[in-house]
Design a protein around this motif. Structure first.
Motif, PDB file in Angstrom:
ATOM      1  N   CYS A  27       0.664  -1.083  -0.228  1.00 50.90           N
ATOM      2  CA  CYS A  27      -0.248   0.272  -0.003  1.00 50.90           C
ATOM      3  C   CYS A  27       0.574   1.163   0.118  1.00 50.90           C
ATOM      4  O   CYS A  27       1.922   1.373   0.876  1.00 50.90           O
ATOM      5  CB  CYS A  27      -1.179   0.336   1.115  1.00 50.90           C
ATOM      6  N   ARG A  33       0.368  -2.796   4.741  1.00 52.86           N
ATOM      7  CA  ARG A  33      -0.615  -3.869   4.335  1.00 52.86           C
ATOM      8  C   ARG A  33      -0.074  -3.658   2.502  1.00 52.86           C
ATOM      9  O   ARG A  33       0.391  -2.928   2.313  1.00 52.86           O
ATOM     10  CB  ARG A  33      -2.316  -3.453   4.674  1.00 52.86           C
ATOM     11  N   GLN A  34      -0.450  -5.717   2.370  1.00 51.36           N
ATOM     12  CA  GLN A  34      -0.295  -5.939   0.744  1.00 51.36           C
ATOM     13  C   GLN A  34      -1.509  -5.549   0.198  1.00 51.36           C
ATOM     14  O   GLN A  34      -1.904  -5.151   0.282  1.00 51.36           O
ATOM     15  CB  GLN A  34      -0.281  -7.456   0.794  1.00 51.36           C
ATOM     16  N   CYS A  36      -4.471  -0.547  -0.284  1.00 50.65           N
ATOM     17  CA  CYS A  36      -4.999  -2.312   0.321  1.00 50.65           C
ATOM     18  C   CYS A  36      -6.233  -2.187   0.681  1.00 50.65           C
ATOM     19  O   CYS A  36      -7.142  -0.770   0.035  1.00 50.65           O
ATOM     20  CB  CYS A  36      -4.060  -2.015   1.900  1.00 50.65           C
TER      21      CYS A  36
END
Ligand SMILES: [Zn+2]
Length: 122
Positions: free
Chosen positions: A7, A14-15, A46
């Protein structure tokens, strides 16, 4: 294999599962599935940040309504839209934290004077 993208929000670990694209000349922010390639004027988000995104004043948000997940290659309509607007968004990419200013102070029409052609005197 690609490494997962993060992100782009400050401090967010976070991814990324979505990509935010600003279409500056239409005052529209498009939140779509994660773009295949990271580009300078797009922002990976994210899921919580993608869902909580709100547009600056005067802007519209077009948001992908399905699940956000790292996408397999599909030809989703929204992907096509996101790609199209990404193409259209080339000039003047704003950063998300810099577009609070009024986007409607558009180009000024440089119309000046009421000039007449005066025929040369003999
Ligand atoms: Zn985030």
């Amino acid at each position: 294999m690609r490494s997962p993208r993060r992100c782009s929000r400050n401090g967010c670990p976070r991814q990324a599962v979505a990509t935010l694209t600003y279409v500056y000349n239409e005052s529209t922010a498009v939140v779509g599935p994660l773009a295949a390639f990271a580009e300078p004027h797009t922002y990976d988000l994210c899921e919580p940040h993608a869902r909580s995104l709100t547009a600056p004043r005067g802007w519209d948000v077009v948001r992908h309504e399905g699940e956000f997940e790292p996408p397999p290659p599909t030809t989703d309509d929204l992907v096509a839209l996101a790609e199209a607007v990404r193409e259209a968004a080339r000039p003047a990419p704003p950063r998300p934290d810099e577009i609070e200013n009024d986007p409607h102070s558009g180009p000024q029409t440089g119309r000046r004077g009421h000039l007449r052609v005066i025929p040369p005197s003999h």
